[in-house]
Design an enzyme around this catalytic site. Structure first.
Site, PDB file in Angstrom:
ATOM      1  CG  HIS A   1      28.852 101.011  28.874  1.00 17.76           C
ATOM      2  ND1 HIS A   1      29.811 101.234  27.958  1.00 17.76           N
ATOM      3  CD2 HIS A   1      28.933  99.574  29.000  1.00 17.76           C
ATOM      4  CE1 HIS A   1      30.251  99.900  27.422  1.00 17.76           C
ATOM      5  NE2 HIS A   1      29.810  99.141  28.259  1.00 17.76           N
TER       6      HIS A   1
ATOM      7  CB  CYS B   1      27.603  97.932  31.816  1.00 17.83           C
ATOM      8  SG  CYS B   1      28.607  97.221  32.872  1.00 17.83           S
TER       9      CYS B   1
END
Length: 529
Positions: free
Chosen positions: A128, A74
Site C-alpha cells: 500500500h 499505512c
C-alpha cells in the site's frame, strides 16, 4: 594431463556441491503484516484478548515489547519498512505519493530476495503506497483480493462487506460507473455514495466462514503456495498482508462471540494532555468515513460509550480472527516440517487509538499509534523470551536478511536485530524515531482541513522513559541543516510517571537537559548537519 583433468572435474563437482549446500542452508521467510495492529494481544499483557496462536508464536520466538513504526499511517509505514529507509528518504508521507515516483531505483525486501534466487510472492495488503503492488518485487504476480477463491456460495466482499444489501448497492454502483466513462471512480467518491446510502457501517457481524473474507482466503492461498514451493524445493519469501483489524470491523460472528460487550472497558484517559499543542491530535477522520460514526458523536467529536464498546468489541474480535489465521499458518508449517527452515516475522504496520485522548485510528505520534507488536521466530534462534529494548520497523530489512542467510544491503537506515535474537547484545539502539506531518492538504481526508501546503512535521524520539516531539515548521523535504528556531511546538512525556500521556512537560525547566539530549538524538538521525 588426464590426472589434472580429473582433479579439475572433482574440484568443479565439489564447488557446485558446496554452492548447493550453501543455498540449501538459506531459510525461507514468512512475512506476516497485520494492518492497524496494536499490542492488544495476550502475550503483550492484554489478558482480555483471545490470541492463543499469536501467543504460541511468541512462546517459540522472540517478542519485542518496544517496537515502533516510523510513521503511523499505512502507506508511509509500509514503504519505510519494506525498503529499510525512513519516510524522509522514501518521501512517502501521505496517501497519494507512490514509492518509485521519487526514488525509482529504491530496493524492497522482496525484490532483494528475488535477486538472490528466492521465489517471492505477496497477497492482501502489503505494498500500500506502491503502484500496482510494485511488480518488480515479485517472481509471482502479486495476488489481489479479486484473485482469491472465496468460500463456496460467496463472491469477493463488496467494499469489504458480505451483507446482501451492500452487495446489491455495490453492484448497482459499479454498473453505473461502467456505463459512464466520465464518472469519478476515486475512492472517496465511490465510498461517499455508499456512506450516503447508509451502507458503509463501522462493523458487520455475519455467521459466515473465515474465507468468505479476504484474510481467510489469503491464509488458504498462502498454504497452497508454500506447499507448491516445498514440492518444487524452492526457497521462498512469502508476504501475507492481513487486512484486519483495519476498519470496517467485519470478522465472522464466532469471533464476536468470544467477548461480552458489557464487560469491555473503555479507554481510561480520553482527554487531551495538559499543555499539549492542538497539532498533536486529529479529528478521527478515518472513523468519520463510515455512516454510523457522526450520529454517535457529540459536538466535540467524542464517540458515545455504546459506540465505543461496539468499536472496541469489533477490534478485539478482528484480532482474534487474525489470530486464527496465524494458527492455520503455524499448523501448516509444523505439519509440513517447513518450520525447520522458515523464518517467521509477525508485526503490525503501526498501532491504533481506541478512544484514548479522544482519538480513534492512527495518525499521531502518541504511544498508542506508534507502538506495534513484533514477534520473530526462526529455527536458527533459541526463542521463548522477551526483549524489552527499543527497536524500529526499519530494522526488519537487515534482520530478515541476516536470519535467512543472505548478505545485508549497504546503506539501510535500520540495524539488524540478530544480536538481540542471539542474546549477544541487550540492545542495538538507544531510541526510536517516528514522525507525522500536519497542516497538509494531502492529509485532509484523515485529519481535517488544513492549509494547502505541508508546513509542519512532528518528529518523535522515544527512549526507555520519555517521548519528545519537535513540531518543526518549514519545508520538511529539506533536512540538510538543522535550525532550532524552526521548532514551533514541543511535547515531552514521562512514561515512568505518566504512562497515559496526561501532561506535556516539555516546557518545565526540570526537564531541559533531557529535552536537549533528545533533540541531539533526533538531529543525529534526521539531519546531516
Amino acid at each position: 594431463m588426464i590426472f589434472k583433468k580429473i582433479i579439475t572435474l572433482i574440484s568443479f563437482i565439489l564447488f557446485i556441491g558446496c554452492n548447493n549446500d550453501k543455498s540449501d542452508e538459506r531459510l525461507n521467510v514468512l512475512f506476516i503484516i497485520v494492518d492497524d495492529l496494536k499490542p492488544l494481544i495476550n502475550s503483550y499483557g492484554s489478558n482480555e484478548i483471545f490470541s492463543p496462536n499469536i501467543d504460541r508464536l511468541a512462546s517459540n520466538g522472540v517478542l519485542f515489547s518496544k517496537a515502533y513504526t516510523q510513521q503511523a499511517i499505512c502507506t508511509a509505514s509500509r514503504m519505510s519498512f519494506i525498503t529499510g529507509m525512513r519516510p524522509d528518504y522514501t518521501k512517502v508521507w501521505d496517501l497519494s505519493t507512490r514509492l518509485r515516483d521519487i526514488n525509482p531505483d529504491i530496493l524492497t525486501i522482496p525484490e532483494y530476495f528475488k535477486n538472490h534466487g528466492y521465489q517471492t510472492v505477496g497477497m492482501g495488503k502489503v505494498m500500500h503506497g506502491a503502484r500496482n503492488n510494485d511488480p518488480q518485487s515479485w517472481t509471482i504476480p502479486f495476488i489481489t483480493n479479486d484473485m482469491f477463491e472465496y468460500a463456496k456460495g460467496y463472491k469477493m466482499p463488496a467494499n469489504l462487506y458480505q451483507s446482501s444489501d451492500i452487495h446489491k448497492k455495490w453492484d448497482s454502483l459499479q454498473a453505473a460507473l461502467d456505463a459512464d466513462p466520465k464518472a469519478d471512480r476515486g475512492w472517496f467518491a465511490v465510498n461517499s455514495v455508499m456512506k450516503n446510502a447508509n451502507l458503509r457501517p463501522l462493523t458487520e457481524m455475519l455467521d459466515i466462514p473465515d474465507n468468505a473474507y479476504a484474510d481467510g482466503a489469503s491464509t488458504l492461498k498462502s498454504i497452497e503456495l508454500m506447499e507448491m514451493f516445498k514440492k518444487n524445493r524452492e526457497k521462498f519469501f512469502l508476504t501475507v498482508g492481513f487486512q484486519k483489524p483495519h476498519l470496517p470491523f467485519t470478522p465472522p460472528k464466532k469471533y464476536w462471540d468470544l467477548y461480552d460487550r458489557n464487560e469491555i472497558k473503555l479507554a481510561e484517559y480520553q482527554l487531551i494532555a495538559e499543555d499539549s499543542p492542538g497539532e498533536a491530535y486529529h479529528k478521527s477522520g478515518e472513523l468519520r468515513n463510515y455512516h454510523d460514526t457522526e450520529p454517535n458523536m457529540d459536538e466535540n467529536g467524542i464517540v458515545n460509550d455504546d459506540k465505543q464498546r461496539e468499536l472496541i468489541h469489533g477490534y478485539m474480535a478482528s484480532v482474534s480472527y487474525i489470530d486464527q489465521q496465524v494458527g492455520y499458518l503455524l499448523d501448516y508449517l509444523n505439519e509440513s516440517k517447513l518450520d525447520k527452515n522458515t523464518v517467521i516475522v509477525f508485526f503490525g504496520d503501526h498501532g491504533w487509538h481506541l478512544g484514548d485522548h479522544g482519538l480513534w485510528n492512527k495518525h499521531s505520534n502518541f504511544e498508542e499509534a506508534t507502538r506495534t507488536p513484533l514477534i520473530i521466530s526462526s529455527p536458527s534462534i533459541d526463542g521463548g523470551f522477551v526483549n524489552n529494548s527499543l527497536v524500529e520497523l526499519v530494522d526488519l530489512f537487515p534482520t530478515v536478511c541476516d536470519l535467512a542467510g543472505i548478505p545485508v544491503p549497504k546503506k539501510l537506515h535500520g540495524k539488524s536485530l540478530l544480536p538481540l535474537l542471539d542474546r549477544k547484545e541487550l540492545k542495538v539502539k538507544d531510541f526510536a524515531i517516528s514522525q507525522y506531518p500536519r497542516r497538509c492538504n494531502v492529509m485532509r481526508s484523515v485529519i481535517g482541513a488544513y492549509p494547502d501546503d505541508c508546513t509542519l512535521m512532528g518528529y518523535a524520539v522515544r527512549n526507555d522513559r520519555f517521548r519528545y516531539v519537535a513540531w518543526i515548521k518549514g519545508n520538511y523535504e529539506d533536512r540538510s541543516l538543522f535550525d532550532i528556531s524552526n521548532i514551533e511546538m514541543e511535547e515531552l512525556y514521562d512514561y515512568e510517571n505518566d504512562p497515559l500521556e496526561k501532561k506535556n512537560i516539555a516546557y518545565e525547566n526540570n526537564y531541559k537537559n533531557i529535552k536537549d539530549g533528545m533533540i541531539k538524538d533526533l538531529r543525529s538521525v534526521i539531519w546531516s548537519k
